[in-house]
Design a protein around this motif. Structure first.
Motif, PDB file in Angstrom:
ATOM      1  N   ASP A   1       0.400   6.931  -4.703  1.00  0.00           N
ATOM      2  CA  ASP A   1      -0.978   6.465  -4.574  1.00  0.00           C
ATOM      3  C   ASP A   1      -1.625   7.044  -3.316  1.00  0.00           C
ATOM      4  O   ASP A   1      -2.781   7.480  -3.342  1.00  0.00           O
ATOM      5  N   ALA A   2      -0.882   7.085  -2.214  1.00  0.00           N
ATOM      6  CA  ALA A   2      -1.402   7.657  -0.967  1.00  0.00           C
ATOM      7  C   ALA A   2      -1.649   9.156  -1.121  1.00  0.00           C
ATOM      8  O   ALA A   2      -2.671   9.681  -0.656  1.00  0.00           O
ATOM      9  N   ILE A   3      -0.742   9.853  -1.791  1.00  0.00           N
ATOM     10  CA  ILE A   3      -0.900  11.289  -2.019  1.00  0.00           C
ATOM     11  C   ILE A   3      -2.120  11.549  -2.900  1.00  0.00           C
ATOM     12  O   ILE A   3      -2.946  12.411  -2.610  1.00  0.00           O
ATOM     13  N   ALA A   4      -2.242  10.782  -3.980  1.00  0.00           N
ATOM     14  CA  ALA A   4      -3.378  10.944  -4.895  1.00  0.00           C
ATOM     15  C   ALA A   4      -4.699  10.661  -4.184  1.00  0.00           C
ATOM     16  O   ALA A   4      -5.697  11.334  -4.430  1.00  0.00           O
ATOM     17  N   GLY A   5      -4.695   9.684  -3.288  1.00  0.00           N
ATOM     18  CA  GLY A   5      -5.901   9.370  -2.530  1.00  0.00           C
ATOM     19  C   GLY A   5      -6.323  10.508  -1.612  1.00  0.00           C
ATOM     20  O   GLY A   5      -7.500  10.732  -1.370  1.00  0.00           O
ATOM     21  N   ALA A   6      -5.351  11.255  -1.108  1.00  0.00           N
ATOM     22  CA  ALA A   6      -5.641  12.345  -0.175  1.00  0.00           C
ATOM     23  C   ALA A   6      -6.010  13.651  -0.878  1.00  0.00           C
ATOM     24  O   ALA A   6      -6.887  14.375  -0.409  1.00  0.00           O
ATOM     25  N   VAL A   7      -5.326  13.968  -1.986  1.00  0.00           N
ATOM     26  CA  VAL A   7      -5.537  15.278  -2.627  1.00  0.00           C
ATOM     27  C   VAL A   7      -6.255  15.190  -3.967  1.00  0.00           C
ATOM     28  O   VAL A   7      -6.663  16.215  -4.512  1.00  0.00           O
ATOM     29  N   GLY A   8      -6.378  14.000  -4.511  1.00  0.00           N
ATOM     30  CA  GLY A   8      -7.004  13.832  -5.820  1.00  0.00           C
ATOM     31  C   GLY A   8      -5.963  13.797  -6.934  1.00  0.00           C
ATOM     32  O   GLY A   8      -4.960  14.498  -6.870  1.00  0.00           O
ATOM     33  N   ARG A   9      -6.203  12.982  -7.925  1.00  0.00           N
ATOM     34  CA  ARG A   9      -5.247  12.802  -9.023  1.00  0.00           C
ATOM     35  C   ARG A   9      -5.036  14.071  -9.835  1.00  0.00           C
ATOM     36  O   ARG A   9      -3.956  14.348 -10.312  1.00  0.00           O
ATOM     37  N   ASP A  10      -6.102  14.861  -9.994  1.00  0.00           N
ATOM     38  CA  ASP A  10      -6.016  16.057 -10.831  1.00  0.00           C
ATOM     39  C   ASP A  10      -5.141  17.145 -10.218  1.00  0.00           C
ATOM     40  O   ASP A  10      -4.667  18.029 -10.931  1.00  0.00           O
ATOM     41  N   ALA A  11      -4.901  17.090  -8.916  1.00  0.00           N
ATOM     42  CA  ALA A  11      -4.097  18.120  -8.242  1.00  0.00           C
ATOM     43  C   ALA A  11      -2.604  17.813  -8.291  1.00  0.00           C
ATOM     44  O   ALA A  11      -1.796  18.658  -7.919  1.00  0.00           O
ATOM     45  N   LEU A  12      -2.225  16.644  -8.760  1.00  0.00           N
ATOM     46  CA  LEU A  12      -0.825  16.224  -8.686  1.00  0.00           C
ATOM     47  C   LEU A  12       0.116  16.980  -9.620  1.00  0.00           C
ATOM     48  O   LEU A  12       1.222  17.339  -9.229  1.00  0.00           O
ATOM     49  N   VAL A  13      -0.299  17.194 -10.852  1.00  0.00           N
ATOM     50  CA  VAL A  13       0.598  17.769 -11.858  1.00  0.00           C
ATOM     51  C   VAL A  13       0.454  19.289 -11.883  1.00  0.00           C
ATOM     52  O   VAL A  13      -0.646  19.825 -11.898  1.00  0.00           O
ATOM     53  N   ASP A  14       1.591  19.969 -11.894  1.00  0.00           N
ATOM     54  CA  ASP A  14       1.627  21.429 -11.981  1.00  0.00           C
ATOM     55  C   ASP A  14       1.524  21.827 -13.449  1.00  0.00           C
ATOM     56  O   ASP A  14       2.523  21.935 -14.148  1.00  0.00           O
ATOM     57  N   LEU A  15       0.299  22.032 -13.925  1.00  0.00           N
ATOM     58  CA  LEU A  15       0.089  22.360 -15.336  1.00  0.00           C
ATOM     59  C   LEU A  15       0.566  23.763 -15.688  1.00  0.00           C
ATOM     60  O   LEU A  15       0.707  24.087 -16.862  1.00  0.00           O
ATOM     61  N   GLU A  16       0.821  24.599 -14.684  1.00  0.00           N
ATOM     62  CA  GLU A  16       1.339  25.949 -14.923  1.00  0.00           C
ATOM     63  C   GLU A  16       2.864  25.980 -14.970  1.00  0.00           C
ATOM     64  O   GLU A  16       3.452  26.985 -15.345  1.00  0.00           O
ATOM     65  N   GLY A  17       3.503  24.884 -14.585  1.00  0.00           N
ATOM     66  CA  GLY A  17       4.959  24.813 -14.560  1.00  0.00           C
ATOM     67  C   GLY A  17       5.556  24.708 -15.954  1.00  0.00           C
ATOM     68  O   GLY A  17       4.906  24.274 -16.917  1.00  0.00           O
ATOM     69  N   GLN A  18       6.821  25.085 -16.073  1.00  0.00           N
ATOM     70  CA  GLN A  18       7.503  25.075 -17.369  1.00  0.00           C
ATOM     71  C   GLN A  18       7.599  23.682 -17.966  1.00  0.00           C
ATOM     72  O   GLN A  18       7.451  23.523 -19.181  1.00  0.00           O
ATOM     73  N   ARG A  19       7.843  22.672 -17.134  1.00  0.00           N
ATOM     74  CA  ARG A  19       7.979  21.306 -17.658  1.00  0.00           C
ATOM     75  C   ARG A  19       6.681  20.841 -18.319  1.00  0.00           C
ATOM     76  O   ARG A  19       6.695  20.246 -19.392  1.00  0.00           O
ATOM     77  N   ALA A  20       5.553  21.098 -17.670  1.00  0.00           N
ATOM     78  CA  ALA A  20       4.259  20.677 -18.216  1.00  0.00           C
ATOM     79  C   ALA A  20       3.915  21.482 -19.461  1.00  0.00           C
ATOM     80  O   ALA A  20       3.386  20.936 -20.441  1.00  0.00           O
ATOM     81  N   LYS A  21       4.217  22.778 -19.446  1.00  0.00           N
ATOM     82  CA  LYS A  21       3.942  23.609 -20.617  1.00  0.00           C
ATOM     83  C   LYS A  21       4.783  23.171 -21.806  1.00  0.00           C
ATOM     84  O   LYS A  21       4.292  23.114 -22.942  1.00  0.00           O
TER      85      LYS A  21
END
Length: 113
Positions: free
Chosen positions: A44-64
């Motif tokens: 929650d603290a990380i999301a508050g600082a960088v934004g929720r949309d920046a959390l997930v690596d959509l280019e990573g193999q797991r997300a793909k």
């Protein structure tokens, strides 16, 4: 609260962040996402600082593999279930955080001279 770096040992950018702080003699705690993810409060603290949309690596193999780029999802919920979906490294100190390859942002974590 001390400086924390969330990442994996395999990630070259995480190693770059560790080297950045080690070269400047700054102590930090390394959290390997392959072993343990962030707690709900930390996330929650990380999301508050960088934004929720920046959390997930959509280019990573797991997300793909899961097709997250084509889905509506709650980033925090997905990361709590699978910490390896998180973009790395995450450098955090209290409510301040930086995500990804960001040496300029990392410099903001250095003590004032």
């Amino acid at each position: 609260m001390g400086l924390q770096i969330f990442g994996t040992r395999k990630c070259p950018v995480t190693r770059k962040a560790e080297r950045f702080f080690r070269d400047r003699a700054i102590d930090y705690q390394f959290i390997d996402l392959a072993e343990k993810g962030p707690s709900a409060g930390e996330l929650d603290a990380i999301a508050g600082a960088v934004g929720r949309d920046a959390l997930v690596d959509l280019e990573g193999q797991r997300a793909k593999k899961r097709g997250l780029a084509y889905m509506d999802f709650d980033p925090e919920e997905e990361i709590l279930a699978d910490p390896l979906l998180m973009r790395t490294p995450v450098v955090r100190d209290g409510r301040k955080a930086a995500i990804g390859d960001a040496p300029e942002a990392w410099a903001g974590f250095l003590p004032a001279k």
